[in-house]
Design a protein around this motif. Structure first.
Motif, PDB file in Angstrom:
ATOM      1  N   ILE A  38     -10.858   2.423   2.650  1.00 26.82           N
ATOM      2  CA  ILE A  38      -9.691   3.074   3.260  1.00 26.82           C
ATOM      3  C   ILE A  38      -8.422   2.268   2.968  1.00 26.82           C
ATOM      4  CG2 ILE A  38      -8.650   3.867   5.414  1.00 26.82           C
ATOM      5  CD1 ILE A  38     -11.099   5.462   4.447  1.00 26.82           C
ATOM      6  N   ALA A  39      -8.535   0.944   2.935  1.00 31.98           N
ATOM      7  CA  ALA A  39      -7.382   0.110   2.580  1.00 31.98           C
ATOM      8  C   ALA A  39      -6.885   0.454   1.186  1.00 31.98           C
ATOM      9  CB  ALA A  39      -7.764  -1.371   2.664  1.00 31.98           C
ATOM     10  N   ILE A  40      -7.817   0.624   0.255  1.00 31.82           N
ATOM     11  CA  ILE A  40      -7.446   0.939  -1.133  1.00 31.82           C
ATOM     12  C   ILE A  40      -6.837   2.331  -1.234  1.00 31.82           C
ATOM     13  CG2 ILE A  40      -8.335   1.295  -3.470  1.00 31.82           C
ATOM     14  CD1 ILE A  40     -10.599  -0.725  -2.710  1.00 31.82           C
ATOM     15  N   THR A  41      -7.511   3.332  -0.681  1.00 34.93           N
ATOM     16  CA  THR A  41      -7.023   4.701  -0.818  1.00 34.93           C
ATOM     17  C   THR A  41      -5.694   4.903  -0.099  1.00 34.93           C
ATOM     18  OG1 THR A  41      -8.430   5.379   1.052  1.00 34.93           O
ATOM     19  CG2 THR A  41      -9.310   5.699  -1.162  1.00 34.93           C
ATOM     20  N   ASN A  42      -5.534   4.330   1.091  1.00 34.78           N
ATOM     21  CA  ASN A  42      -4.259   4.455   1.803  1.00 34.78           C
ATOM     22  C   ASN A  42      -3.121   3.817   1.020  1.00 34.78           C
ATOM     23  OD1 ASN A  42      -5.591   5.736   3.875  1.00 34.78           O
ATOM     24  ND2 ASN A  42      -5.081   4.236   5.450  1.00 34.78           N
ATOM     25  N   ALA A  43      -3.377   2.645   0.433  1.00 34.30           N
ATOM     26  CA  ALA A  43      -2.337   1.957  -0.332  1.00 34.30           C
ATOM     27  C   ALA A  43      -1.935   2.764  -1.560  1.00 34.30           C
ATOM     28  CB  ALA A  43      -2.815   0.569  -0.745  1.00 34.30           C
ATOM     29  N   ILE A  44      -2.923   3.290  -2.287  1.00 35.62           N
ATOM     30  CA  ILE A  44      -2.622   4.067  -3.489  1.00 35.62           C
ATOM     31  C   ILE A  44      -1.903   5.366  -3.135  1.00 35.62           C
ATOM     32  CG2 ILE A  44      -3.654   5.389  -5.384  1.00 35.62           C
ATOM     33  CD1 ILE A  44      -3.544   2.400  -5.882  1.00 35.62           C
ATOM     34  N   GLU A  45      -2.339   6.034  -2.086  1.00 37.85           N
ATOM     35  CA  GLU A  45      -1.672   7.269  -1.683  1.00 37.85           C
ATOM     36  C   GLU A  45      -0.224   7.010  -1.276  1.00 37.85           C
ATOM     37  OE1 GLU A  45      -4.037   9.106   1.323  1.00 37.85           O
ATOM     38  OE2 GLU A  45      -5.589   9.773  -0.100  1.00 37.85           O
ATOM     39  N   ALA A  46       0.039   5.886  -0.621  1.00 38.55           N
ATOM     40  CA  ALA A  46       1.411   5.547  -0.245  1.00 38.55           C
ATOM     41  C   ALA A  46       2.280   5.338  -1.486  1.00 38.55           C
ATOM     42  CB  ALA A  46       1.415   4.289   0.624  1.00 38.55           C
TER      43      ALA A  46
END
Length: 242
Positions: free
Chosen positions: A207-215
């Motif tokens: 979730i840390a990775i996906t949230n960062a990339i989506e941001a």
């Protein structure tokens, strides 16, 4: 200058996140220009000092640096160049030497970043590693980034490494062509929001990775193509270009 950069890189290049003026950067030292360092911003400098315990040496592979959160003991990391750890399939935006993402998450991010590059020209890449299990210098050729004389500097590389659970897991290398759209303070806030051990423990590293990339994608696709603050979670598919 490239000779000096490569010498540094071979000395300590694990693979981390790129930063300005010296690509594989393992140090948050305020005396150097880095993703998180700005001599004109006292708040950012204070944040840097508080994080110095999780970093180590400096290395580089091109005109734009790579920043790695190294081990907390500040030990120097040995240089790594392991092309055998690269995938056989060319052109992947997400490489998982260490499996932090599910196959579904990996495919979704690959598709998301392919469309971003097609629509905007921004190249965003993700490397999941567990030092010393990293392609190291070999990643430069696979992604065709950070090469001498290369004019395409609109890129972001996220290197994800837990380093034993003692440091921030999100490390970015940002090309000069992205720094106007996403200035230093954005990256400081992004890593502070999603990269901490507390966030990872509560939500998971995927979730840390996906949230960062989506941001990042949402900001680069925004009307102004400019962000200082990190967008909220739950971004619409439209804002992500889907």
């Amino acid at each position: 200058m490239m000779t000096r950069f490569l010498a540094f890189f071979l000395f300590a290049a694990a693979v981390g996140a790129f930063v300005p003026h010296s690509p594989f950067l393992l140090s948050h030292s305020p005396s150097r220009t880095s993703l998180f360092a700005s001599s004109r911003n006292e708040n950012e400098s204070a944040s840097l000092r508080s994080r110095r315990s999780v970093v180590s040496t400096l290395a580089t592979f091109t005109v734009s640096p790579l920043l790695i959160h190294a081990n907390p003991a500040n030990a120097r990391l040995e240089g790594v160049n392991k092309p055998e750890l690269l995938p056989s399939e060319p052109g992947l935006n997400v490489i998982q030497v260490e499996k932090f993402l599910t196959k579904g998450q990996e495919k979704r991010l690959n598709d998301l970043l392919t469309k971003l590059e097609h629509d905007t020209g921004y190249r965003v890449r993700v490397l999941c590693q567990a030092y010393p299990r990293t392609p190291g210098l070999a990643i430069r050729d696979y992604w065709d980034l950070g090469k001498e004389g290369q004019k395409d500097d609109k890129y972001v590389v996220l290197v994800v490494d837990q380093f034993g659970g003692k440091g921030n897991v999100l490390n970015f290398n940002v090309g000069e062509g992205v720094k106007f759209a996403l200035p230093n303070v954005f990256w400081t806030r992004l890593t502070s929001k999603y990269g901490t051990t507390f966030f990872v423990k509560e939500n998971g590293i995927d979730i840390a990775i996906t949230n960062a990339i989506e941001a990042i994608v949402a900001c680069l696709r925004s009307e102004d193509q400019y962000c200082v603050n990190v967008p909220e979670e739950g971004l619409s598919l439209r804002s992500l270009g889907m």
